[in-house]
Design a protein around this motif. Structure first.
Motif, PDB file in Angstrom:
ATOM      1  N   GLN A   2      -3.714 -12.638   8.040  1.00  9.43           N
ATOM      2  CA  GLN A   2      -2.321 -12.720   7.599  1.00  9.43           C
ATOM      3  C   GLN A   2      -1.584 -11.419   7.879  1.00  9.43           C
ATOM      4  OE1 GLN A   2      -0.607 -15.446   6.538  1.00  9.43           O
ATOM      5  NE2 GLN A   2       1.145 -14.100   6.764  1.00  9.43           N
ATOM      6  N   ASN A   5      -0.613 -11.337  11.507  1.00  5.17           N
ATOM      7  CA  ASN A   5       0.548 -12.187  11.768  1.00  5.17           C
ATOM      8  C   ASN A   5       1.828 -11.570  11.228  1.00  5.17           C
ATOM      9  OD1 ASN A   5      -0.994 -14.130  13.080  1.00  5.17           O
ATOM     10  ND2 ASN A   5      -1.374 -15.270  11.206  1.00  5.17           N
ATOM     11  N   ASP A   6       1.749 -10.965  10.048  1.00  9.15           N
ATOM     12  CA  ASP A   6       2.927 -10.311   9.467  1.00  9.15           C
ATOM     13  C   ASP A   6       3.381  -9.132  10.325  1.00  9.15           C
ATOM     14  OD1 ASP A   6       2.886 -12.117   7.378  1.00  9.15           O
ATOM     15  OD2 ASP A   6       2.010 -10.721   5.933  1.00  9.15           O
ATOM     16  N   LEU A  10       6.878  -8.727  12.361  1.00  8.14           N
ATOM     17  CA  LEU A  10       7.697  -7.559  12.109  1.00  8.14           C
ATOM     18  C   LEU A  10       8.025  -6.826  13.419  1.00  8.14           C
ATOM     19  CD1 LEU A  10       7.291  -5.217   9.171  1.00  8.14           C
ATOM     20  CD2 LEU A  10       7.266  -4.218  11.430  1.00  8.14           C
ATOM     21  N   GLN A  52       8.116  -4.397   3.856  1.00 10.29           N
ATOM     22  CA  GLN A  52       7.378  -5.666   3.842  1.00 10.29           C
ATOM     23  C   GLN A  52       6.120  -5.608   2.983  1.00 10.29           C
ATOM     24  OE1 GLN A  52       7.479  -8.133   7.055  1.00 10.29           O
ATOM     25  NE2 GLN A  52       5.767  -9.370   6.432  1.00 10.29           N
ATOM     26  N   PHE A  53       5.399  -4.486   3.088  1.00 10.33           N
ATOM     27  CA  PHE A  53       4.101  -4.401   2.416  1.00 10.33           C
ATOM     28  C   PHE A  53       4.119  -3.569   1.130  1.00 10.33           C
ATOM     29  CE2 PHE A  53       3.041  -5.326   6.869  1.00 10.33           C
ATOM     30  CZ  PHE A  53       2.290  -6.473   6.692  1.00 10.33           C
TER      31      PHE A  53
END
Length: 84
Positions: A2, A5-6, A10, A52-53
């Motif tokens: 995941q 993919n993230d 991005l 995002q993270f």
């Protein structure tokens, strides 16, 4: 998987790759291989990763090795998440 993919999504969004990142693998070289990845794009990618993270990246944590490939960038994100 995941995180990979993230990160790919991005990269696509921040650098305007128009879906090209869908064909990237962890071995895909970044710095020096993508014309779109200039110094300003590196800063934008770092800011997007932080957003995002929910991680914080200090200036001295960034090196050319971090952006050598998709895999090294994903490993960096995973390492930051483990410290979080």
């Amino acid at each position: 998987m995941q995180i990979l993919n993230d990160v790919l999504g991005l990269l696509d969004q921040v650098m305007g790759l128009e879906g090209r990142s869908a064909s990237f693998t962890p071995e895909t070289p970044l710095l020096g291989a993508l014309a779109e990845l200039d110094s300003m794009a590196v800063i934008a990618v770092i800011a997007a990763l932080e957003d995002q993270f929910g991680i914080s990246v200090a200036d001295d944590e960034i090196s050319a090795e971090t952006f050598a490939s998709v895999g090294t960038l994903v490993a960096f994100v995973n390492e930051k998440l483990a410290q979080h």
